[in-house]
Structures are given as structure tokens and as C-alpha cells.
Motif scaffolding. Structure first.
Motif, short mmCIF file in Angstrom:
data_model
loop_
_atom_site.label_atom_id
_atom_site.label_comp_id
_atom_site.label_asym_id
_atom_site.label_seq_id
_atom_site.Cartn_x
_atom_site.Cartn_y
_atom_site.Cartn_z
N SER A 122 0.83 -1.21 0.00
CA SER A 122 0.00 0.00 0.00
C SER A 122 0.86 1.26 0.00
O SER A 122 1.95 1.29 0.57
CB SER A 122 -0.91 0.01 1.24
N ILE A 123 0.32 2.29 -0.61
CA ILE A 123 0.94 3.62 -0.60
C ILE A 123 -0.09 4.60 -0.08
O ILE A 123 -1.25 4.59 -0.52
CB ILE A 123 1.41 4.02 -2.01
N ALA A 124 0.31 5.45 0.87
CA ALA A 124 -0.59 6.45 1.42
C ALA A 124 -0.49 7.74 0.60
O ALA A 124 0.61 8.18 0.26
CB ALA A 124 -0.24 6.74 2.88
N ILE A 125 -1.62 8.31 0.29
CA ILE A 125 -1.68 9.63 -0.34
C ILE A 125 -2.42 10.56 0.61
O ILE A 125 -3.57 10.27 1.00
CB ILE A 125 -2.37 9.60 -1.71
N ILE A 126 -1.76 11.64 1.00
CA ILE A 126 -2.35 12.56 1.96
C ILE A 126 -2.15 14.00 1.49
O ILE A 126 -1.37 14.27 0.58
CB ILE A 126 -1.74 12.38 3.37
N GLY A 127 -2.86 14.93 2.13
CA GLY A 127 -2.74 16.35 1.79
C GLY A 127 -3.85 17.14 2.45
O GLY A 127 -4.63 16.62 3.25
N SER A 128 -3.91 18.40 2.09
CA SER A 128 -4.84 19.32 2.75
C SER A 128 -6.29 19.04 2.40
O SER A 128 -6.60 18.59 1.30
CB SER A 128 -4.51 20.76 2.37
N ARG A 129 -7.16 19.35 3.35
CA ARG A 129 -8.60 19.31 3.09
C ARG A 129 -8.98 20.45 2.14
O ARG A 129 -9.80 20.28 1.25
CB ARG A 129 -9.39 19.42 4.39
N LYS A 130 -8.39 21.62 2.38
CA LYS A 130 -8.66 22.78 1.53
C LYS A 130 -7.63 22.78 0.41
O LYS A 130 -6.57 23.38 0.52
CB LYS A 130 -8.58 24.06 2.36
N SER A 131 -7.98 22.10 -0.66
CA SER A 131 -7.03 21.87 -1.74
C SER A 131 -7.44 22.61 -3.01
O SER A 131 -8.58 23.04 -3.15
CB SER A 131 -6.94 20.37 -2.03
N SER A 132 -6.49 22.73 -3.92
CA SER A 132 -6.78 23.34 -5.21
C SER A 132 -7.25 22.27 -6.20
O SER A 132 -7.08 21.07 -5.96
CB SER A 132 -5.51 24.01 -5.76
N LYS A 133 -7.81 22.70 -7.29
CA LYS A 133 -8.22 21.76 -8.34
C LYS A 133 -7.02 21.02 -8.90
O LYS A 133 -7.09 19.82 -9.20
CB LYS A 133 -8.96 22.50 -9.47
N LEU A 134 -5.88 21.71 -9.01
CA LEU A 134 -4.67 21.06 -9.50
C LEU A 134 -4.19 20.01 -8.51
O LEU A 134 -3.82 18.90 -8.92
CB LEU A 134 -3.57 22.11 -9.73
N GLY A 135 -4.22 20.32 -7.21
CA GLY A 135 -3.82 19.35 -6.20
C GLY A 135 -4.70 18.12 -6.24
O GLY A 135 -4.22 16.99 -6.14
N GLU A 136 -6.00 18.34 -6.39
CA GLU A 136 -6.94 17.21 -6.46
C GLU A 136 -6.71 16.37 -7.71
O GLU A 136 -6.79 15.13 -7.67
CB GLU A 136 -8.37 17.74 -6.42
N LYS A 137 -6.39 17.04 -8.82
CA LYS A 137 -6.09 16.30 -10.06
C LYS A 137 -4.83 15.46 -9.88
O LYS A 137 -4.78 14.28 -10.30
CB LYS A 137 -5.92 17.26 -11.23
N ASN A 138 -3.81 16.05 -9.28
CA ASN A 138 -2.57 15.29 -9.05
C ASN A 138 -2.82 14.10 -8.12
O ASN A 138 -2.30 13.00 -8.34
CB ASN A 138 -1.50 16.20 -8.45
N SER A 139 -3.62 14.32 -7.09
CA SER A 139 -3.94 13.23 -6.16
C SER A 139 -4.66 12.11 -6.89
O SER A 139 -4.32 10.93 -6.73
CB SER A 139 -4.82 13.76 -5.01
N TYR A 140 -5.65 12.48 -7.69
CA TYR A 140 -6.40 11.49 -8.46
C TYR A 140 -5.48 10.74 -9.42
O TYR A 140 -5.51 9.50 -9.48
CB TYR A 140 -7.52 12.18 -9.24
N ASP A 141 -4.64 11.47 -10.14
CA ASP A 141 -3.78 10.85 -11.15
C ASP A 141 -2.74 9.93 -10.53
O ASP A 141 -2.49 8.82 -11.02
CB ASP A 141 -3.08 11.93 -11.99
N PHE A 142 -2.12 10.38 -9.43
CA PHE A 142 -1.14 9.53 -8.74
C PHE A 142 -1.81 8.27 -8.22
O PHE A 142 -1.28 7.16 -8.36
CB PHE A 142 -0.51 10.31 -7.58
N SER A 143 -2.97 8.45 -7.62
CA SER A 143 -3.70 7.31 -7.06
C SER A 143 -4.09 6.32 -8.14
O SER A 143 -3.93 5.10 -7.97
CB SER A 143 -4.93 7.83 -6.32
N TYR A 144 -4.60 6.82 -9.24
CA TYR A 144 -5.00 5.96 -10.36
C TYR A 144 -3.80 5.15 -10.84
O TYR A 144 -3.90 3.94 -11.08
CB TYR A 144 -5.56 6.82 -11.50
N TYR A 145 -2.65 5.81 -10.94
CA TYR A 145 -1.42 5.16 -11.42
C TYR A 145 -0.98 4.06 -10.46
O TYR A 145 -0.68 2.93 -10.88
CB TYR A 145 -0.31 6.20 -11.56
#
Length: 296
Positions: A122-145
Motif C-alpha cells: 500500500s501507498i498512502a496519499i495525503i494532503g490538505s482538506r482545503k485543496s486546489s483543483k490542480l492538487g486534487e487532479k494530481n492526487s487522483y492521477d497519482f492514485s490511479y497510477y
């Protein structure tokens, strides 16, 4: 529906209730008496003061057989039977092996969904609750990968980066959400749909907290140690200087985990936490494959 609660599990749940999730007290008692079932006998409860157990725990234990306490415990057991697909204790094969080395591991986990993920890499992905659209896209893309490569993505079911991470992994049926509440409560409430999507797609929901436990502030750092503890690496996607993600990254480093952080624009406050982590030794990354290559 989970299997009937065994006597050993019932004893652990009972002691977990009596000490109100206090890890230090729970393990002090089980180390001394050998098992939760021994710690909660009337004769041994009488010995709790000798171990310098907190007075509130002793008071609660002395009322174990009172009608009111039994009513509370019965409600807890009913809720576990209603809401849990599984429970696992530290003695069970199901229990995440990644947590076993830690002194602060929870004695029991309550869960829903796919138990097979609990011991997958498993790999943990974490970050702010108050995030930018770019941050959310990066989180989604990294997670998908990561999920596409066969890794389970673990996060905390929170808004922002966590939410995007879960959605990124869900289509590959590779995500675990660790909650800071009881299994019967979703926090934030509007993540009910996300939770349903995780379970619908063979994901997993877990918590160390008894049913009816509300999202109290001090529960979140406890949740975070499990997010990092179950993972081989922790990736901070976007975090300000006051983000709780920095606390998780610190816990991860103390646990000996590899910590990674994505950089951002140097004047963007949403990335100040990531930049601080990189200054302190976290590995700068800009592609998810770098995490896989560098993880130990």
C-alpha cells in the motif's frame, strides 16, 4: 455481516470500551494480566489501582456488571454486528502485518468491505482538506497510477486530497479508507456516497474506534498513524504549513517510511508544507513512478 463475535473478541471490545481507546492503559493491563479476558474479571479489576490505572477507567470498570454499562456494551455489540463485515484483533491472520511492529498499534480493527486489501502493498496519499483543483487532479492521477500498478491507496476519507485519492483508486478496486470515527458514522457526512463507491468497488473501510465514536479532534492524529503505518510509503500531494498532513509525514518518518512530496509554485501557500517537508528530507517527486522506484 461479520461472523459472530467470539468470546476473546468480546473481551477485547469490553476492555477497549472500559479504557476508552487508551492504548497505553489497554496494553498495560493486557501485558500484566496476559489477555483482555483476564483483565476484566472482578478479582483482577480489583487490582487495577495497583497498576496506577487512571481513576476514570477504574470507576468505569467497577461498574462493568451494572445494568447501565451492560446496556451500553450490548448496543456496541449490536452496532458491530449491524455495521461490520469483519473485525480483527492483533492475534488474527487478517490483522495488517505492517502494523504489527508498532507499540501503538490498535488491539482491534472494525471494518467493512474487502479484507484481502489489508495485507496488500500500500501507498498512502495525503494532503490538505482545503485543496486546489490542480492538487486534487494530481492526487487522483497519482492514485490511479498506483492502483493500476497493483498498489492499494490508503487515505483518510477527508475532503480535498484524500477524497481525490480514493476516487482515483476506486476503479481499480484498490483503496482503503481509515476513519477517525466509529464504523457507524461517516465524516464528513457528505462522503456517504464516496464510502458507498469504495465498498461497491471492492475497497475497504477500517477504524480502531468503537461504534458511536464521534469525529473528535484528537482522533485524527491517531487515524493518521494507521494511514502511514499500513503503507510502504507516504506521498504528500499538497499541504500548507498548518496541514495535519505534516503531522502524518512526521509520524511516517518516525515509523521509518519513505516520505515523498510534490512541489508547487514557491509563492503558493498551499504548497508551503510540501516545500518544508522537502527541505527536511522528504523526496521531491513529480511522477508517481518515482515513488515506486524509490520505495524500500
Amino acid at each position: 455481516m461479520q461472523q459472530p463475535i467470539s468470546e476473546n473478541q468480546a473481551a477485547i471490545i469490553t476492555l477497549w470500551y472500559l479504557v476508552q481507546h487508551s492504548l497505553s492503559t489497554y496494553y498495560k493491563l493486557t501485558d500484566f494480566f496476559g489477555h483482555a479476558r483476564n483483565a476484566i474479571t472482578p478479582a483482577n479489576i480489583a487490582k487495577w489501582p495497583l497498576l496506577k490505572i487512571h481513576s476514570s477507567h477504574i470507576k468505569r470498570a467497577n461498574k462493568l456488571n451494572d445494568a447501565e454499562t451492560q446496556k451500553i456494551l450490548n448496543l456496541i455489540f449490536q452496532s458491530i454486528n449491524t455495521h461490520c463485515d469483519f473485525i480483527c484483533t492483533i492475534d488474527d491472520d487478517l490483522y495488517p502485518t505492517m502494523l504489527q511492529p508498532y507499540n501503538d498499534k490498535p488491539p482491534i480493527l472494525f471494518g467493512q468491505g474487502n479484507t484481502a486489501l489489508l495485507n496488500d502493498p500500500s501507498i498512502a496519499i495525503i494532503g490538505s482538506r482545503k485543496s486546489s483543483k490542480l492538487g486534487e487532479k494530481n492526487s487522483y492521477d497519482f492514485s490511479y497510477y498506483f492502483a493500476e500498478k497493483g498498489y492499494v491507496v490508503i487515505s483518510g476519507l477527508a475532503e480535498g486530497i484524500d477524497q481525490a485519492a480514493h476516487y482515483g483508486a476506486v476503479s481499480h478496486q484498490k483503496t482503503i479508507a481509515v476513519m477517525a470515527t466509529g464504523i457507524d458514522i461517516t465524516y464528513p457526512k457528505h462522503h456517504d456516497n464516496l464510502r458507498r463507491q469504495i465498498l461497491k468497488n471492492s475497497g475497504t473501510i477500517i477504524t480502531e474506534f468503537l461504534p458511536q465514536t464521534k469525529p473528535l479532534q484528537f482522533n485524527f492524529p491517531r487515524r493518521n498513524r494507521l494511514v502511514s503505518g499500513m503503507s510502504i510509503s507516504v506521498v504528500v500531494i499538497e499541504a500548507g504549513l498548518h496541514s495535519g498532513s505534516l503531522g502524518t509525514a512526521k509520524i511516517a518518518a518516525e515509523q521509518g517510511k519513505d516520505v515523498f512530496a510534490t512541489p508547487g509554485y514557491i509563492h503558493d501557500p498551499l504548497y508551503e508544507g510540501c516545500h518544508e517537508l522537502i527541505r527536511e528530507g522528504a523526496t521531491l517527486i513529480f511522477h508517481p513512478e518515482q515513488v515506486i522506484e524509490d520505495s524500500h
